[in-house]
Design a protein around this motif. Structure first.
Motif, PDB file in Angstrom:
ATOM      1  N   ASN A  93       1.038   6.509  -7.120  1.00  0.00           N
ATOM      2  CA  ASN A  93      -0.037   7.474  -7.405  1.00  0.00           C
ATOM      3  C   ASN A  93       0.484   8.904  -7.363  1.00  0.00           C
ATOM      4  O   ASN A  93       0.104   9.734  -8.204  1.00  0.00           O
ATOM      5  CB  ASN A  93      -1.184   7.298  -6.397  1.00  0.00           C
ATOM      6  N   HIS A  94       1.349   9.209  -6.400  1.00  0.00           N
ATOM      7  CA  HIS A  94       1.933  10.557  -6.340  1.00  0.00           C
ATOM      8  C   HIS A  94       2.784  10.840  -7.574  1.00  0.00           C
ATOM      9  O   HIS A  94       2.732  11.929  -8.151  1.00  0.00           O
ATOM     10  CB  HIS A  94       2.790  10.710  -5.083  1.00  0.00           C
ATOM     11  N   ALA A 140       0.831  -1.212   0.000  1.00  0.00           N
ATOM     12  CA  ALA A 140       0.000   0.000   0.000  1.00  0.00           C
ATOM     13  C   ALA A 140       0.863   1.259   0.000  1.00  0.00           C
ATOM     14  O   ALA A 140       0.538   2.249  -0.671  1.00  0.00           O
ATOM     15  CB  ALA A 140      -0.921   0.001   1.217  1.00  0.00           C
ATOM     16  N   ALA A 141       1.981   1.216   0.734  1.00  0.00           N
ATOM     17  CA  ALA A 141       2.882   2.377   0.763  1.00  0.00           C
ATOM     18  C   ALA A 141       3.490   2.623  -0.626  1.00  0.00           C
ATOM     19  O   ALA A 141       3.581   3.772  -1.080  1.00  0.00           O
ATOM     20  CB  ALA A 141       3.981   2.156   1.797  1.00  0.00           C
ATOM     21  N   ARG A 178       2.143   1.659  -3.447  1.00  0.00           N
ATOM     22  CA  ARG A 178       1.027   2.115  -4.298  1.00  0.00           C
ATOM     23  C   ARG A 178       0.834   3.617  -4.159  1.00  0.00           C
ATOM     24  O   ARG A 178       0.619   4.317  -5.162  1.00  0.00           O
ATOM     25  CB  ARG A 178      -0.251   1.384  -3.888  1.00  0.00           C
ATOM     26  N   ASP A 179       0.912   4.136  -2.947  1.00  0.00           N
ATOM     27  CA  ASP A 179       0.753   5.588  -2.734  1.00  0.00           C
ATOM     28  C   ASP A 179       1.876   6.360  -3.428  1.00  0.00           C
ATOM     29  O   ASP A 179       1.642   7.437  -3.999  1.00  0.00           O
ATOM     30  CB  ASP A 179       0.744   5.900  -1.235  1.00  0.00           C
ATOM     31  N   GLN A 180       3.100   5.808  -3.373  1.00  0.00           N
ATOM     32  CA  GLN A 180       4.200   6.457  -4.079  1.00  0.00           C
ATOM     33  C   GLN A 180       3.924   6.523  -5.580  1.00  0.00           C
ATOM     34  O   GLN A 180       4.144   7.555  -6.225  1.00  0.00           O
ATOM     35  CB  GLN A 180       5.507   5.689  -3.834  1.00  0.00           C
TER      36      GLN A 180
END
Length: 611
Positions: free
Chosen positions: A239-240, A232-233, A235-237
């Protein structure tokens, strides 16, 4: 006093109706054509609307708004491009309402130190005396600060001073708000920190697409290992990174170039010339030449260039290269003519790639934006409505509604109804009707169903607005069916049929009104208005039809694109996080996906945007 009242000589309401929601730069001009203020916006329409709100404006802003006589727009690919172009224009124009910074400082860089197990990241100017890596230069310290904040959010590299770092005994606030992994107190391993540092370097070197591919692989490995928190971490990277990976085409190449954008609509032609000097986009200028004779776009372009570069050569700062939107059969003739009158050899090119392709897309976007504004301007609309009233002998036309039918071999038939009023297109009142219960491909029956759906409540209960004129995109058969429906409803609204001519070219349509053909000679403005509303109805209908057809097939829209198989489709969806991300991506972003060439990226973009 409200901003809108201050700007009594500038019709901001009509202007805002035509403004794009895209990012770009706006230039406010006074009555003498001098620049008052230059600004950039992520959303041009929203930003410009804020200047004309009823309250809440400062005294200085009110004074600026009160002097506005015109606003010129330059649409860009991204907010980053808008920022860079804004700075170029401010430096060139020196508007009185902008803050002009002295340009005697060196450009800022982002610096990553090399003298620690946990290197830090910071900004710096001047000579590169420190030991480490430097990335840049950046156009302003503000751009550096924004970049550092972004990198801290994505990769969590420390930005504190070495003294502060060595004396920490517990994590600071940056750790608490998830902007640092607290290497100062050993909460992250050297290996993990070095991986984040390598990712940061890769991003700063412009290798965003390779970085995203690497992160996708790491995310999949973490997910397979059931380490869902780590997945998840990552994935957030990803998306950013997707949100900020942008091609900065306004500053990334050298050369003195003029780029000519082109568009046509409703019988009107717009050329937009983008001026690039020393690799920087300095601005653009648009033109609406009036061509009296029917011709091909290449002929129009050749005529425009002959006027612009040959006849007016003494008033031109000639470039070394001219980029045109399509091939010119007589480009050599124009090159020789320019050389003969100026003594300068200029090359005309159309088959270009890279940053020059970005410039051409930008010029074409601005040509479209300016033509939209031109067609919707209040003075032009008034003249067109007046001519149409005279042509049809109707006392007053305040509201028109136009219908069109779209389907593919009878599949997923959709009817569109677009509305024009005194302000131009009334987008919020557009309607689409899904047509069912008819013989597939029966356009007459589809038109009858659409008109009945639109006007049944108006006839039975007086609900809804009554148009002064109904326009039918079709010939005598379509118009006859529409007239029958309107008569059966007892409405008595005049109907005008617009049939495509033999050549199917704009300006050569056949107009049918009250059972006879009209001669629009001398009423060119009225004909342009008819073409505009008809084209809008066609666009709205075909867009609705494609959406309905794709939904009915219950397939991914990507499956309809030639050359996109399961592997490429999977790569696209992973890279952009889903169908919405793919649909919102530019050509440059699409070609970053592994296996997607520039030609295929353009094909995907065109398909998803109904090009």
């Amino acid at each position: 006093m409200a901003g809108s009242e201050q700007s009594s000589n500038f019709d901001h309401k009509a202007f805002l109706e035509t403004v794009s929601h895209r990012p770009g730069v706006y230039e406010m001009l006074d009555h003498n054509g001098k620049t008052l203020y230059i600004g950039k916006a992520k959303n041009l329409k929203n930003r410009l609307a804020s200047y004309f709100r009823a309250s809440g404006l400062s005294t200085k802003t009110l004074a600026l708004v009160g002097k506005i006589a015109d606003i010129q727009l330059t649409v860009t690919h991204s907010e980053t491009e808008a920022l860079l172009l804004e700075q170029n224009l401010i430096k060139d124009r020196k508007p009185p309402y902008n803050i002009l910074l002295r340009d005697d400082k060196s450009y800022p860089f982002i610096y990553i130190s090399a003298d620690s197990d946990f290197p830090r990241m910071d900004s710096c100017r001047g000579r590169k005396r420190l030991k480490g890596q430097f990335f840049g230069p950046y156009p302003s310290s503000h751009a550096v600060r924004e970049s550092l904040q972004l990198l801290q959010k994505i990769f969590k590299i420390r930005q504190c001073t070495d003294t502060y770092f060595r004396n920490r005994t517990r994590p600071c606030l940056q750790y608490q708000i998830n902007r640092c992994k607290a290497p100062c107190v050993g909460l992250v391993s050297e290996d993990e920190y070095q991986q984040d540092l390598n990712d940061t370097r890769q991003f700063l070197e412009g290798k965003s697409q390779q970085l995203i591919r690497s992160l996708i692989e790491r995310m999949e490995v973490a997910a397979e290992a059931l380490d869902f928190e780590q997945a998840a971490a990552i994935r957030d990277q990803i998306n950013h990174l997707r949100a900020v990976q942008e091609q900065q085409s306004v500053t990334k190449a050298a050369g003195d170039v003029d780029v000519i954008g082109f568009t046509q609509m409703a019988g009107n032609t717009c050329f937009d010339v983008l001026f690039v000097r020393l690799g920087r986009v300095l601005g653009h200028k648009y033109y609406f030449p009036q061509f009296k004779l029917e011709a091909e776009p290449g002929d129009y372009l050749a005529d425009f260039m002959a006027q612009f570069y040959v006849r007016l050569v003494n008033s031109r700062d000639l470039p070394n290269e001219i980029i045109v939107p399509f091939e010119l059969t007589d480009s050599t003739t124009i090159e020789d003519a320019i050389h003969a009158v100026s003594g300068k050899k200029i090359h005309i090119k159309h088959n270009i790639r890279g940053e020059r392709q970005d410039w051409l897309r930008l010029a074409n976007k601005n040509a479209q934006q300016n033509l939209d504004s031109h067609l919707a301007s209040k003075s032009h609309l008034f003249q067109r409505y007046a001519q149409l009233q005279s042509l049809l002998s109707i006392e007053s036309i305040g509201r028109m509604e136009c219908f069109d039918i779209s389907h593919t071999m009878g599949e997923a038939t959709v009817a569109s109804c677009v509305v024009f009023d005194a302000q131009g297109p009334a987008n919020s009142e557009y309607r689409r009707y899904n047509i069912t219960g008819i013989e597939p491909g029966d356009d007459y029956a589809a038109m009858a169903v659409a008109l009945d759906k639109r006007y049944r409540k108006l006839a039975d209960a007086g609900e809804g607005a009554r148009p002064d004129l109904i326009i039918i995109d079709g010939g005598k058969g379509q118009l006859g069916k529409a007239t029958q429906v309107i008569n059966e409803l007892g409405l008595g609204i005049p109907l005008l049929g617009v049939a495509k001519g033999v050549t199917r070219k704009p300006g050569l349509e056949t107009l049918i009104y009250e059972d006879h053909e009209l001669d629009p000679s001398g009423a060119e403005a009225a004909l342009l208005l008819i073409q505009q509303i008809r084209d809008e109805a066609h666009r709205f209908a075909i867009t609705g039809h494609r959406q309905r057809r794709e939904k009915a097939r219950k397939r991914s829209v990507l499956e309809d694109i030639p050359g996109i198989g399961s592997k490429r489709r999977s790569a696209l969806l992973k890279f952009f996080g889903g169908r919405a991300g793919v649909g919102g991506a530019s050509v440059d972003e699409l070609k970053k996906v592994q296996g997607i060439s520039l030609a295929l990226a353009q094909q995907i973009y065109d398909h998803l945007h109904d090009a």
